[in-house]
Enzyme design. Structure first.
Site, PDB file in Angstrom:
ATOM      1  N   GLU A 230      18.417  37.059  17.958  1.00 34.93           N
ATOM      2  CA  GLU A 230      19.632  37.728  18.451  1.00 34.93           C
ATOM      3  C   GLU A 230      20.254  38.486  17.296  1.00 34.93           C
ATOM      4  O   GLU A 230      19.982  38.191  16.148  1.00 34.93           O
ATOM      5  CB  GLU A 230      20.684  36.698  18.900  1.00 34.93           C
ATOM      6  CG  GLU A 230      20.325  35.830  20.054  1.00 34.93           C
ATOM      7  CD  GLU A 230      21.277  34.631  20.132  1.00 34.93           C
ATOM      8  OE1 GLU A 230      22.496  34.825  20.054  1.00 34.93           O
ATOM      9  OE2 GLU A 230      20.782  33.501  20.232  1.00 34.93           O
ATOM     10  N   LYS A 232      23.099  39.171  14.657  1.00 37.63           N
ATOM     11  CA  LYS A 232      24.134  38.329  14.046  1.00 37.63           C
ATOM     12  C   LYS A 232      25.427  39.129  14.025  1.00 37.63           C
ATOM     13  O   LYS A 232      25.541  40.118  13.319  1.00 37.63           O
ATOM     14  CB  LYS A 232      23.736  37.927  12.627  1.00 37.63           C
ATOM     15  CG  LYS A 232      24.737  36.959  12.033  1.00 37.63           C
ATOM     16  CD  LYS A 232      24.404  36.506  10.648  1.00 37.63           C
ATOM     17  CE  LYS A 232      25.428  35.485  10.191  1.00 37.63           C
ATOM     18  NZ  LYS A 232      26.811  35.740  10.585  1.00 37.63           N
ATOM     19  N   ARG A 237      33.535  33.150  15.023  1.00 33.39           N
ATOM     20  CA  ARG A 237      32.764  32.191  15.802  1.00 33.39           C
ATOM     21  C   ARG A 237      33.741  31.322  16.581  1.00 33.39           C
ATOM     22  O   ARG A 237      34.767  30.888  16.028  1.00 33.39           O
ATOM     23  CB  ARG A 237      31.939  31.333  14.835  1.00 33.39           C
ATOM     24  CG  ARG A 237      31.032  30.305  15.474  1.00 33.39           C
ATOM     25  CD  ARG A 237      29.713  30.890  15.922  1.00 33.39           C
ATOM     26  NE  ARG A 237      28.889  29.849  16.526  1.00 33.39           N
ATOM     27  CZ  ARG A 237      28.096  29.029  15.847  1.00 33.39           C
ATOM     28  NH1 ARG A 237      28.013  29.118  14.525  1.00 33.39           N
ATOM     29  NH2 ARG A 237      27.373  28.113  16.473  1.00 33.39           N
ATOM     30  N   ARG A 252      36.029  28.463  14.707  1.00 30.62           N
ATOM     31  CA  ARG A 252      35.192  27.552  13.946  1.00 30.62           C
ATOM     32  C   ARG A 252      36.024  26.719  12.975  1.00 30.62           C
ATOM     33  O   ARG A 252      35.660  25.630  12.596  1.00 30.62           O
ATOM     34  CB  ARG A 252      34.147  28.355  13.166  1.00 30.62           C
ATOM     35  CG  ARG A 252      32.908  27.582  12.911  1.00 30.62           C
ATOM     36  CD  ARG A 252      32.065  28.275  11.882  1.00 30.62           C
ATOM     37  NE  ARG A 252      32.370  27.760  10.563  1.00 30.62           N
ATOM     38  CZ  ARG A 252      31.962  28.318   9.450  1.00 30.62           C
ATOM     39  NH1 ARG A 252      31.280  29.429   9.488  1.00 30.62           N
ATOM     40  NH2 ARG A 252      32.246  27.780   8.299  1.00 30.62           N
ATOM     41  N   GLU A 280      30.830  34.360  19.944  1.00 32.51           N
ATOM     42  CA  GLU A 280      31.557  35.097  18.919  1.00 32.51           C
ATOM     43  C   GLU A 280      32.693  35.882  19.563  1.00 32.51           C
ATOM     44  O   GLU A 280      32.477  36.597  20.540  1.00 32.51           O
ATOM     45  CB  GLU A 280      30.584  36.065  18.204  1.00 32.51           C
ATOM     46  CG  GLU A 280      31.078  36.599  16.888  1.00 32.51           C
ATOM     47  CD  GLU A 280      30.637  35.724  15.697  1.00 32.51           C
ATOM     48  OE1 GLU A 280      29.871  34.758  15.890  1.00 32.51           O
ATOM     49  OE2 GLU A 280      31.086  36.029  14.569  1.00 32.51           O
ATOM     50  N   LYS A 402      19.978  32.314   9.646  1.00 33.36           N
ATOM     51  CA  LYS A 402      20.546  33.663   9.684  1.00 33.36           C
ATOM     52  C   LYS A 402      19.731  34.524   8.722  1.00 33.36           C
ATOM     53  O   LYS A 402      19.374  34.078   7.637  1.00 33.36           O
ATOM     54  CB  LYS A 402      22.043  33.669   9.339  1.00 33.36           C
ATOM     55  CG  LYS A 402      22.435  32.988   8.052  1.00 33.36           C
ATOM     56  CD  LYS A 402      23.953  33.010   7.891  1.00 33.36           C
ATOM     57  CE  LYS A 402      24.365  32.077   6.773  1.00 33.36           C
ATOM     58  NZ  LYS A 402      25.789  31.775   6.780  1.00 33.36           N
TER      59      LYS A 402
END
Lengths: 534, 338
Positions: A230, A232, A237, A252, A280, A402
């Site tokens: 996907e 980033k 987040r 987050r 996100e 990531k």
């Protein structure tokens, strides 16, 4: 030892121990010895649940100066050397002579909470009275409770481990139970860790699963068919929760930020109950991502204005589904969770909730080529997730990676320096950089990180020997040290002289091989803004 | 009249044609103490205190050294020069210069608390006082040394109980002797070569100091278990330290007053033990000289001189090449026996 002294000892031990195991032991000892009410406060403090600030830094500083009979400039000189207000004040106040301090940690915290309603005179009297009860180490801790930012070298993860050891439970269970919305004033230690609260709290989020940066080649991850890719996204987040007809949005950082994003209110009536979505919070228009800088104009504001809603609209880019129909499905495979997620997002069919789309690729090489196009897609790279993976707790290696693109870079010269904070106290480590504009220099960014301790020591020595002028804590230095500045993004900014604002700037390396004539120009920056700033 | 001027090579008394602690080679140098930022190599003639002379010989090798006692008056071209205790390290002295009734004093490095080795600092009445300012901010206030020694002893005992060696980092000339004295009742204190060199030299000179065990390649690793080791700050993080594992590191320095410094050094413990005057010490020493004019050298010179000005004392900051080494974040050049 009693409450406050015991806590101050813990803070000291955590601040000076250099090994994770020593920190863990110190916490386990503390949880074994402290009163339940103090323990609940320590969990709150170390998981970022600090009480609202009762007294401003300005007032604290003023009362300290008065008590220690110091002029303002001298106080500030001390502050810039120490790099921490709470510590500066503890060092400047006269040391007290006393026996045992009778008060607990919760006594001081709850007094501080009550204080926010009081007049300035009442605040002052409580603060001065407390300073006289506390020894230097305790004073530091007390001041920290007010000024906040309890960054004392202990991560939430270590605390979770210590609690797990104390009450003999799995760390993932503890992480979940201490997350979300609970009030240390009214919550009992047993209630929180026993899980009674978790079963009745509709807003309870799950601990986030976080990834490490990919350091090896993607080929080393094995068959590409086993991986999901996907984009980033560079937003905030978050978790979107709907239970019992109530909607919650968590960041987050475990902050409940539902009110900051009225866009999501529209989802309240169309999302099914008993649902938790990980994703996100993204500035976005017509499903297309917008730069993070736009979102920045909204966060930090108490009330969102209509203008902001128009200029910086927000959507939720969904990554994952953690709960459906009230069932925790974190142990399902990613591909199963994703199927459920897709179905829900499709049925909701609202622009405020989108799926972060899966990228098709036939082999790792294809993916490398796609990754190079991240910026055009408004992303900062790729996420690689193993399709069979469960949704885990905290930062773990193995199943999620990531894979960010290389940062943008520019060569710039150091022109101002200021002393740092924490372990960089009394060292010039905070720098301002400039690029050339004709025969002038224009400052365009600050950067604090990226050098080794040894390099910082060298720059510090340079600053001390080459300062031209001193403006308060800031020294202007002879423009001669050149650094390559790396950053993740660039946006237009009316607030900066250069007209640009950088995203996450840091020093990539010290260009000993370059002199000030060879640095980049304002033109170069503007060209980057043109290409990447949209 | 300026009895001392600040020149490229250091503090200069033109009437007497001598320099004090010059940082470039000169013909005649008066040396306040044997730390390497004050006592530099290459001058033709050195004058210092009797206790300082052997230390200079150790550091700088053979040369032309003249030693005098505290209070002994030396006439150089109509100028009367004398040395007075500064309390910083063994032999450390202030320099007093008198010419036609005008008196200037340069403090060198000093501390006001008597450490039992360096002599008691004496405030010398003068018209102009040149003072250091290493710890010239009110955040630097020292506890009594006995309190710090107790802390060190407790820490060492705790480490032994936990099965750890205690590595104490202390500057090899000055701080190390104080720390070794404080731990005297312990058997077998081990030390790095640089510290042994100073310690043995001082013992040979007749100082009553505990002897320490030199760590060499032949030292048995088993003997070092749960031991006490005194090492110079430069040894920190070096492979030399590995032989003590498991160990904890304690740094003895005034800079340990601020938490950030302890963390930056990655020390397990910081002991606020300094050979320099703290804020109150600087103020009381300066006041006791009765000086009308004060020059402030190495340290927080701008803050301390501004403070003195606010208190009605004519004060100026002066840039020198001192303070580059000793308590400066624990950097230290090695002392090797020539």
């Amino acid at each position: 030892m009693n409450g406050m002294s015991l806590f101050a000892t813990l803070v000291h031990a955590l601040g000076t121990s250099t090994k994770t195991n020593d920190k863990l032991d110190a916490l386990v000892d503390y949880f074994g010895e402290a009163s339940p009410h103090d323990k609940i406060w320590v969990i709150a403090l170390f998981s970022g649940r600090r009480p609202k600030r009762a007294v401003t830094s300005t007032l604290l500083a003023a009362w300290c100066r008065e008590k220690a009979n110091l002029s303002q400039w001298l106080f500030e000189e001390c502050y810039h050397t120490v790099g921490d207000l709470a510590e500066t004040i503890a060092l400047l106040l006269p040391e007290i002579k006393r026996g045992i301090n009778p008060h607990s940690l919760s006594y001081y915290l709850e007094k501080l909470i009550d204080l926010s309603q009081n007049s300035e005179a009442e605040k002052k009297s409580f603060i001065l009275e407390s300073w006289e009860q506390l020894n230097r180490q305790e004073k530091f801790v007390f001041n920290k409770l007010i000024t906040g930012g309890f960054r004392i070298g202990v991560s939430q993860q270590i605390m979770v481990q210590a609690l797990a050891r104390t009450v003999s439970l799995e760390t993932s269970l503890i992480a979940h139970r201490i997350s979300g919305k609970w009030d240390p004033m009214t919550t009992a230690f047993e209630e929180l860790l026993g899980g009674e609260l978790a079963s009745t709290d509709d807003s309870k989020p799950y601990p986030f699963f976080l990834s490490y940066a990919l350091e090896q080649l993607p080929e080393e991850l094995g068959l590409h068919e086993e991986w999901q890719a996907e984009w980033k996204w560079d937003g905030i987040r978050g978790q979107l929760i709907k239970r019992n007809d109530k909607l919650f949005v968590w960041s987050r950082g475990e902050e409940l930020i539902t009110d900051k994003f009225p866009e999501y209110n529209a989802l309240l009536n169309i999302l099914p109950n008993g649902i938790v979505i990980d994703g996100e919070i993204m500035p976005s228009r017509d499903g297309q991502p917008l730069p993070f800088a736009l979102l920045q104009t909204r966060i930090g504001r108490k009330n969102v204005t209509r203008k902001q809603l128009l200029e910086a609209p927000v959507s939720f880019f969904a990554y994952d589904l953690l709960e459906i129909e009230g069932h925790d499905i974190r142990s399902f495979s990613l591909s199963d969770r994703r199927k459920n997620l897709d179905a829900i997002v499709k049925s909701v069919n609202h622009p405020a909730l989108l799926v972060s789309r899966i990228i098709d690729f036939n082999n790792w090489n294809d993916l490398k080529i796609l990754r190079d196009r991240s910026r055009e897609n408004g992303a900062e790279g790729l996420m690689l997730k193993r399709m069979s993976s469960t949704y885990q707790v905290g930062r773990k290696r193995g199943d999620w990676w990531k894979w960010k693109i290389d940062p943008l870079t520019i060569d710039a010269v150091l022109v101002y320096a200021q002393k740092g904070h924490g372990r960089r106290s009394n060292l010039y480590t905070d720098y301002t950089f400039a690029v050339k504009d004709g025969d002038k220099l224009v400052t365009f960014t600050k950067a604090y990180s990226g050098l080794t301790d040894k390099e910082f020591a060298q720059v510090d020595a340079f600053v001390k020997n080459n300062s031209l002028e001193k403006f308060g804590p800031v020294r202007t230095v002879k423009p001669s040290l050149v650094f390559e500045i790396a950053f993740e993004g660039i946006a237009a900014s009316a607030r900066h002289k250069s007209g640009v604002a950088l995203r996450f700037p840091r020093m990539l390396r010290w260009r000993h091989d370059k002199n000030v004539d060879e640095i980049n120009t304002l033109e170069d920056l503007k060209r980057m803004l043109e290409i990447y700033g949209k | 009249m300026n009895l001392i001027t600040f020149t490229e090579a250091g503090l200069f008394c033109s009437l007497g044609q001598f320099y004090i602690d010059p940082w470039k080679p000169v013909d005649r140098a008066v040396i306040t103490h044997a730390h390497s930022d004050h006592a530099r190599y290459g001058s033709k003639h050195y004058l210092c205190h009797t206790y300082t002379k052997p230390l200079l010989q150790l550091r700088l090798g053979e040369g032309n050294y003249q030693a005098i006692e505290w209070g002994e008056r030396i006439n150089i071209n109509d100028v009367v020069m004398s040395l007075h205790p500064a309390g910083h390290i063994i032999g450390s002295s202030q320099v007093r210069i008198e010419y036609k009734g005008e008196v200037w004093v340069f403090s060198g490095d000093y501390k006001t608390e008597n450490d039992g080795l360096s002599g008691q600092f004496e405030a010398i009445p003068c018209h102009t006082f040149i003072t250091e300012s290493t710890f010239g901010l009110p955040i630097y206030k020292w506890e009594k040394q006995e309190t710090i020694y107790d802390e060190i002893r407790k820490w060492v005992t705790q480490n032994m109980e936990d099965g750890f060696s205690s590595v104490l980092l202390a500057y090899s000339l000055g701080k190390a002797q104080r720390v070794i004295n404080a731990l005297e009742q312990n058997q077998n204190i081990y030390a790095h070569g640089a510290i042994c060199n100073s310690q043995e030299l001082l013992i040979n000179q007749g100082w009553e100091l505990p002897s320490v065990q030199r760590i060499t390649v032949d030292t048995e690793k088993s003997a070092l278990k749960k031991s006490i080791v005194i090492a110079p700050p430069s040894a920190d993080g070096s492979s030399w330290m590995k032989r003590f594992s498991p160990f904890r590191v304690g740094v003895c320095s005034g800079w340990m007053q601020v938490r950030g410094n302890v963390r930056r050094r990655n020390a397990d413990a910081g002991f606020v033990l300094s050979d320099h005057a703290d804020w109150d010490g600087l103020i009381s020493a300066t006041a006791a000289t009765g000086a009308e004019k004060v020059y402030v050298t190495h340290g927080f010179q701008s803050a301390f001189s501004r403070y003195l000005n606010e208190k009605g004392i004519d004060a100026y900051e002066v840039k020198t090449a001192y303070g580059q080494e000793e308590e400066d974040e624990g950097k230290e050049t090695k002392i090797d026996t020539p």
